[in-house]
Design an enzyme around this catalytic site. Structure first.
Site: not given
Ligand code: PEP
Length: 261
Positions: A100, A172
């Site tokens: 992430h 993302e």
């Protein structure tokens, strides 16, 4: 566990910090989930590590799986403060979010570290959700494809053809995370372009059969109102949801929209 075509993942980040907040979330989630039917979509809830046990005990549903937001790459040993994939498995976790952008930014996680974690998670039987994507500066400099290619190739360096289908790739757009502005999102065409790039890289490395089995999802300001545009239109297999996962009714709405595609 039978793999579904679509997956909607809640990344609660470092939230739901008090018992009051947690109880409130559970009460609303259970209400929102009542009578929910999903034909080809699984919901994955990724709370902070310490809440994993209570989540698996409170929520019993065939529609819901659990995961965490990180793990270490070794299975056990002298690694103070780390959490092993084996512990996550033994507490009922099946998934783990890795790479992430917030961990890359605040904890200095490199592609090399993420690659070790992806391999360690797979070894323990966890399903990694690998995040890749460009930040605002990289976008401005037209580096989107270069960044995604490099991250994907490096982070999958230890993954064999036999295991790649257990990995979900999450694109993302880092600059869109938590932005929550309709004009601050990639377009459906841009997301589709990145999905095709990811599939091309996977096909080259693993062949088309294995590559076709890998789910590619989108993350970055997905809410009920945007799910159609950023998930359904570009034809991705679901979403990684941050902020909206704290609002159970909106989160469930996203899952319904994705399931109906
Ligand atoms: C995230 O950080 O993974 C994320 C998708 O956050 P948000 O939905 O809040 O943009």
């Amino acid at each position: 566990m039978t793999k579904k075509q679509n997956i909607v993942v809640a990344n609660f980040k470092m939230n739901l910090n008090t018992k009051l907040e947690l109880d409130h979330w559970f009460a609303n989630f259970l209400k929102a989930k009542k009578n929910l039917r999903l034909s080809n979509t699984e919901i994955v809830l990724c709370p902070p590590f310490l809440h994993l046990d209570v989540f698996t005990k409170k929520i019993k549903s065939k529609l819901v799986e659990f995961g965490t937001q990180n793990c270490f790459w070794e299975q056990k040993g002298a690694f103070t403060g780390e959490v092993s994939p084996a512990i996550i498995r033994s507490l009922g976790g099946r998934y783990v979010i890795l790479g992430h952008s917030e961990r890359r930014k605040y904890l200095g996680e490199s592609d090399e570290i993420v690659a070790l974690k992806v391999a360690g998670a797979l070894k323990a039987g966890l399903y990694p959700i690998l995040c890749v994507g460009e930040n605002a500066r990289e976008k401005q400099n037209d580096m989107l494809f270069a960044v995604v290619s490099k991250q994907l190739k490096s982070c999958l360096s230890g993954v064999s053809r036999g295991r790649i289908e257990n990995v979900t790739i999450c694109y993302e757009s880092v600059w869109a995370i938590s932005a929550n502005k309709p004009d601050h999102l990639p377009t459906s065409n841009e997301i589709m372009g990145v999905k095709l790039l990811i599939k091309k890289i996977l096909t080259k490395k693993y062949g088309s059969v294995a590559a076709n089995r890998v789910r590619v999802i989108y993350g970055g300001s997905v809410v009920g109102k945007t799910a159609e545009d950023v998930c359904v239109s570009p034809g991705v297999n679901g979403a990684l949801v941050g902020g909206a996962s704290l609002v159970p009714y909106d989160f469930i709405k996203i899952a319904q929209i994705i399931d109906g595609q």
